[in-house]
Design a protein around this motif. Structure first.
Motif, PDB file in Angstrom:
ATOM      1  N   UNK A  89      -8.605   5.611  -7.300  1.00 16.47           N
ATOM      2  CA  UNK A  89      -8.480   4.898  -6.483  1.00 16.47           C
ATOM      3  C   UNK A  89      -9.953   5.140  -5.717  1.00 16.47           C
ATOM      4  N   UNK A  90     -10.775   6.984  -5.701  1.00 13.73           N
ATOM      5  CA  UNK A  90     -11.314   7.741  -5.736  1.00 13.73           C
ATOM      6  C   UNK A  90     -12.826   6.801  -5.149  1.00 13.73           C
ATOM      7  N   UNK A  91     -12.905   6.195  -6.500  1.00 12.96           N
ATOM      8  CA  UNK A  91     -13.988   5.416  -7.250  1.00 12.96           C
ATOM      9  C   UNK A  91     -14.016   4.220  -6.717  1.00 12.96           C
ATOM     10  N   UNK A  92     -12.044   3.484  -6.310  1.00 15.93           N
ATOM     11  CA  UNK A  92     -12.812   1.989  -6.022  1.00 15.93           C
ATOM     12  C   UNK A  92     -13.003   2.216  -4.197  1.00 15.93           C
ATOM     13  N   UNK A  93     -12.533   3.297  -3.830  1.00 13.44           N
ATOM     14  CA  UNK A  93     -13.292   3.199  -2.100  1.00 13.44           C
ATOM     15  C   UNK A  93     -14.239   3.644  -1.973  1.00 13.44           C
ATOM     16  N   UNK A  94     -15.189   4.371  -3.024  1.00 12.72           N
ATOM     17  CA  UNK A  94     -16.184   4.434  -3.075  1.00 12.72           C
ATOM     18  C   UNK A  94     -17.209   3.681  -3.200  1.00 12.72           C
ATOM     19  N   UNK A  95     -17.104   2.524  -3.692  1.00 12.85           N
ATOM     20  CA  UNK A  95     -17.867   0.905  -4.519  1.00 12.85           C
ATOM     21  C   UNK A  95     -17.472   0.018  -3.824  1.00 12.85           C
ATOM     22  N   UNK A  96     -16.428  -0.076  -2.710  1.00 15.44           N
ATOM     23  CA  UNK A  96     -15.840  -0.800  -1.851  1.00 15.44           C
ATOM     24  C   UNK A  96     -15.312  -2.123  -2.986  1.00 15.44           C
ATOM     25  N   UNK A  98       0.521  -1.753  -0.135  1.00 14.17           N
ATOM     26  CA  UNK A  98      -0.206   0.192  -0.078  1.00 14.17           C
ATOM     27  C   UNK A  98       0.462   1.253   0.278  1.00 14.17           C
ATOM     28  N   UNK A  99       0.245   2.053  -0.543  1.00 13.86           N
ATOM     29  CA  UNK A  99       1.338   4.040  -0.105  1.00 13.86           C
ATOM     30  C   UNK A  99       0.316   4.785  -0.141  1.00 13.86           C
ATOM     31  N   UNK A 100       0.778   5.613   1.043  1.00 13.80           N
ATOM     32  CA  UNK A 100      -0.680   6.859   1.816  1.00 13.80           C
ATOM     33  C   UNK A 100      -1.241   7.530   0.018  1.00 13.80           C
ATOM     34  N   UNK A 101      -1.801   7.352   0.497  1.00 13.80           N
ATOM     35  CA  UNK A 101      -3.245   8.426  -0.459  1.00 13.80           C
ATOM     36  C   UNK A 101      -2.421   9.649  -0.719  1.00 13.80           C
ATOM     37  N   UNK A 102      -1.645  10.498   0.420  1.00 14.80           N
ATOM     38  CA  UNK A 102      -1.045  12.031  -0.193  1.00 14.80           C
ATOM     39  C   UNK A 102       0.204  11.278  -0.849  1.00 14.80           C
ATOM     40  N   UNK A 103       0.445  10.443  -1.275  1.00 14.42           N
ATOM     41  CA  UNK A 103       1.428  10.790  -1.992  1.00 14.42           C
ATOM     42  C   UNK A 103       0.645  11.375  -3.599  1.00 14.42           C
ATOM     43  N   UNK A 104       1.906  12.302  -4.361  1.00 12.65           N
ATOM     44  CA  UNK A 104       1.870  12.562  -5.582  1.00 12.65           C
ATOM     45  C   UNK A 104       1.312  11.499  -6.456  1.00 12.65           C
ATOM     46  N   UNK A 105       0.628  11.554  -7.625  1.00 12.53           N
ATOM     47  CA  UNK A 105       0.143  10.814  -8.245  1.00 12.53           C
ATOM     48  C   UNK A 105      -0.803  11.179  -9.051  1.00 12.53           C
ATOM     49  N   UNK A 106      -0.996  11.167 -10.350  1.00 15.22           N
ATOM     50  CA  UNK A 106      -1.478  11.382 -11.670  1.00 15.22           C
ATOM     51  C   UNK A 106      -2.839  11.464 -11.384  1.00 15.22           C
ATOM     52  N   UNK A 107      -3.399  13.046 -11.356  1.00 21.60           N
ATOM     53  CA  UNK A 107      -5.034  12.579 -11.484  1.00 21.60           C
ATOM     54  C   UNK A 107      -6.233  11.989 -11.794  1.00 21.60           C
ATOM     55  N   UNK A 108      -5.579  11.675 -12.537  1.00 15.31           N
ATOM     56  CA  UNK A 108      -6.470   9.913 -13.178  1.00 15.31           C
ATOM     57  C   UNK A 108      -6.530   8.343 -12.294  1.00 15.31           C
ATOM     58  N   UNK A 109      -5.056   8.549 -11.807  1.00 15.86           N
ATOM     59  CA  UNK A 109      -5.807   7.564 -10.823  1.00 15.86           C
ATOM     60  C   UNK A 109      -5.675   8.132  -9.657  1.00 15.86           C
ATOM     61  N   UNK A 110      -5.327   8.701  -9.638  1.00 17.32           N
ATOM     62  CA  UNK A 110      -6.567   9.617  -8.089  1.00 17.32           C
ATOM     63  C   UNK A 110      -7.952   8.698  -7.658  1.00 17.32           C
ATOM     64  N   UNK A 111      -8.708   9.659  -8.995  1.00 23.55           N
ATOM     65  CA  UNK A 111      -9.525   9.273  -9.607  1.00 23.55           C
ATOM     66  C   UNK A 111     -10.302   8.116  -9.524  1.00 23.55           C
TER      67      UNK A 111
END
Length: 775
Positions: A398-405, A383-396
């Motif tokens: 991961x956000x959807x993966x978390x929202x949809x469990x 696992x990597x910290x959520x606040x590590x700089x990453x491309x915006x698409x990757x952040x989106x």
């Protein structure tokens, strides 16, 4: 001022333990680690509690993300332990391998020259002995395998020489027992360095320019650390490089070697990794055979087999296998006895596996596969910290993966989605959108039963998806934006109607109305300009299937129906001509599209379109130039539609199976007529009689010629149909002559008799003058 070179085996728990102990005793003021200098800026995250191995540094070209490199780390990687020590004690730590900005530049130059170069003079690429199995230009580093020899005995790597001298047939197994399982670290690095020095001197290793550049750059950074007045310098590198860093050539030689190297722009980040990708089985050249086992001995170095066997027993019990404490005790005893017989201080994985196979598996090797997947390799993901700089698409994403469990997992996970539920529908939409982007995180499987309200997906995260995410990130910062821009551009770039229809079929369940409108317009334009009826035949069934999403997906199927009707009209006009003068292979291929087209029209339940299709079938069946197998199938469809008069099927069958036709054509017509079902022969006695009479009158050599076609025809029937047909032949059913009364005849026999003498004379049988006498 002192420089300490620590030669290690990448991802080796013994090497990691020795490095950690050496650093704690030396207390250096700088640590140099084999790795990409571009990643120095992100080493600050190494001490973050959210960065949990296995993880990897991903270095890539922003303008060509598929040209990328992975530097994986496990908890037991010596490099990771050196970095962790430096971060914990707040001392300097730097990567010292050849920068990938130069590596990628060199590779680009080589690729540009490949077209003009002969295969035997193409130069080597970066660290070829560690390059991952080819997937675009992705590389996994660092390397553990050593350069292959060009002469002498064939070994996988030079370490095999040392293993053979010690009586081992496997260099990896020898290294494990000599270094990874060793508990006394005294002078271990001196021994490794001496062994590598001897191998480098004695073995005929081919000069490798890239390796020379790497070692020159490592020496450059060591000199730089000395100039900066660091007093205790610790260098952690692959064992093979240790002698090259201890014997420093003149600085000018290295500078001349490194002068003028090409450069490209690179970027880097941390990404999660998996133990399965750390194994040899993944194609990773620097992989280890048993990452899960190495993790075990890293965290439990004093285990004599009891803890490991307990894990095996737990796994078996979860699989409903009878395993008791007595089994565990006996297996541990056997493993230790084997180790003692082999003069090992404690059992290794080989001894534990042999004991497991004998005691817990009762000699059944199938269960060992389960142990290999779940324990020896393991399905752990970092696992990597959520606040590590990453491309915006990757952040989106991961956000959807978390929202949809739907978390990223190293092992596969099945989702049975009910599209009538909001959450499951959102999951389905998300997976379809990723699939459109080319990020195939989920694989869809067919669901048994009727209806379109259920989907079965199996998801499994692959670290290489990170490269795909970065590449597709150029199209947008969110999944919706990226997939919209990407599919729109792809549709405009392709001129293939099939590809655009496939995009539309995927875009509708992804619920992208703007994309759907664009694709429909594109399909309409391509279809209007296309004169290829075969291409239209290929896409119509998929477009008809799209209309079925209207109920569940809340999609207006009328958007597609206009195009479908126009395509079917063009097909009905052009198809008869396309079925003439067709070779056998092409006819069989066309027949499959024919069947799909007929199913699609039947699915539409449109009276006007069905009428047009039946008229087209009549033209195809009546044309003598039509390919025989297609003509037979067209006749069969007309019979199924019940549009033929009562005597027409028998007439068509009689004409097609006439002895005047070549036997091969008759057999092909029969194959098309009976395509898909043998019930006609079972139910229609007149057809059965005609087929049987036709076969019985074939001469032996002709029968042998048509036998493959007949066998292919009857092999397509179901097993019960073939059985009943065989019983019918055995019982003599239908052996009577065909009923001729069903076939109408308007022949004037008197007029026909007058032509007999002329025909017989032409054939050379007798003179017309003797006809009356013979009569």
């Amino acid at each position: 001022m002192s420089v300490h070179i620590l030669g290690i085996r990448h991802h080796g728990p013994g090497s990691a333990r020795n490095v950690k102990a050496f650093l704690e005793e030396l207390q250096p003021d700088i640590v140099l680690v084999e790795g990409p200098p571009e990643a120095d800026a992100i080493l600050q995250w190494a001490g973050h509690e959210g960065l949990q191995p296995p993880v990897a540094i991903l270095v890539y070209q922003p303008d060509n993300p598929q040209h990328s490199c992975f530097y994986p780390f496990a908890d037991y990687s010596p490099e990771w332990q050196a970095i962790s020590y430096a971060r914990k004690h707040n001392i300097h730590v730097r990567f010292m391998d050849l920068p990938l900005t130069h590596v990628f530049g060199i590779e680009q130059e080589q690729q540009a020259g490949v077209a003009a170069a002969e295969p035997e003079i193409i130069t080597e690429t970066f660290n070829p002995h560690t390059r991952e199995a080819a997937k675009d230009s992705t590389t996994t580093i660092p390397g553990a395998s050593l350069p292959a020899m060009e002469e002498g005995p064939v070994y996988s790597d030079p370490i095999a020489h040392l293993a053979a001298a010690a009586g081992y047939d496997d260099g990896e197994r020898w290294w494990e027992h000599m270094f990874e399982y060793r508990r006394q670290p005294e002078q271990v690095f001196e021994a490794v360095s001496d062994a590598m020095q001897a191998l480098r001197e004695e073995l005929p290793v081919k000069d490798n320019r890239m390796e020379q550049l790497r070692e020159a750059w490592m020496r450059k950074l060591i000199r730089q650390a000395e100039k900066e007045m660091f007093q205790r310098i610790a260098v952690i590198c692959g064992a093979w490089h240790a002698p090259a860093l201890q014997q420093m050539p003149k600085q000018k030689e290295d500078n001349d070697l490194l002068k003028g190297l090409p450069k490209v722009k690179t970027d880097c980040t941390w990404i999660p990794w998996t133990y399965s990708r750390l194994s040899y089985a993944s194609g990773y050249g620097a992989g280890v055979p048993s990452p899960g086992w190495y993790d075990h001995i890293w965290h439990h170095p004093d285990d004599d087999g009891v803890r490991w066997m307990s894990l095996v027993a737990k796994l078996f019990r979860e699989q409903q296998q009878d395993t008791s404490a007595a089994h565990v005790m006996e297996a541990v005893r056997l493993a230790n006895a084997l180790a003692s017989l082999r003069q090992f201080s404690r059992p290794g994985l080989e001894e534990l596996n042999e004991a497991t196979l004998s005691i817990l598996c009762n000699g059944e090797p199938m269960l060992m596969q389960l142990i290999k997947e779940q324990l020896i390799i393991s399905n752990r993901i970092g696992s990597v910290p959520a606040d590590i700089p990453r491309p915006p698409l990757q952040a989106d994403i991961e956000k959807l993966q978390k929202k949809l469990r739907m978390p990223q997992t190293a092992d596969f996970k099945d989702y049975m989605l009910d599209l009538r539920k909001d959450t499951d529908l959102e999951r389905s939409i998300f997976l379809h959108r990723l699939d459109l982007l080319g990020i195939h995180w989920g694989v869809r499987y067919d669901v048994s039963g009727k209806g379109t309200f259920k989907e079965h997906w199996r998801v499994q995260w692959n670290p290489s998806f990170s490269v795909d995410v970065i590449e597709k990130g150029t199209w947008g910062n969110t999944v919706v934006t990226a997939v919209t821009q990407y599919i729109t551009d792809s549709a405009q770039q392709t001129g293939t109607l099939t590809e655009v229809c496939n995009m539309l079929e995927s875009a509708i369940p992804a619920e992208l109305p703007d994309v759907v409108d664009i694709l429909i317009q594109r399909i309409n334009n391509l279809a209007a300009a296309s004169g290829d009826v075969l291409q239209l035949l290929e896409v119509i069934p998929s477009l008809v299937n799209i209309t079925r999403y209207g109920n569940v997906r809340k999609t207006d199927a009328a958007l597609v129906m206009g195009i479908v009707e126009s395509m079917i009209s063009r097909v009905c006009i052009s198809l008869p001509a396309a079925c003439t003068s067709v070779a056998e292979d092409a006819a069989l291929e066309l027949l499959d599209k024919f069947m799909a087209m007929n199913d699609a029209i039947s699915l539409l339940q449109d009276e006007a379109l069905t009428g047009d299709w039946q008229h087209t079938l009549g033209q195809i069946a009546a044309n003598p130039q039509t390919a025989a197998v297609i003509a037979g199938y067209a006749t069969r469809l007309l019979l199924d539609f019940k549009v033929m008069e009562h005597d027409k099927p028998a007439n068509a069958f009689s004409v097609a199976m006439s002895t005047a036709n070549p036997p091969g054509r008759s057999a092909a017509w029969l194959e098309g007529f009976l395509k898909g079902s043998g019930s006609l022969l079972l139910l229609d006695e007149s057809l059965w009689s005609m087929v049987q009479n036709w076969v019985s009158q074939l001469e032996n050599d002709i029968f042998i010629q048509v036998l493959p076609l007949l066998r292919r025809t009857f092999s397509n029937f179901t097993a019960p149909e073939r059985k009943k047909l065989g019983e019918k032949v055995k019982s003599g059913g239908g052996s009577q002559p065909a009923v001729t009364g069903t076939v109408s005849s308007d022949i004037d026999e008197n007029r026909a008799e007058k032509g007999i003498p002329v025909v017989m004379n032409i054939l050379g049988f007798f003179d017309t003058s003797s006809h009356q006498k013979m009569k």
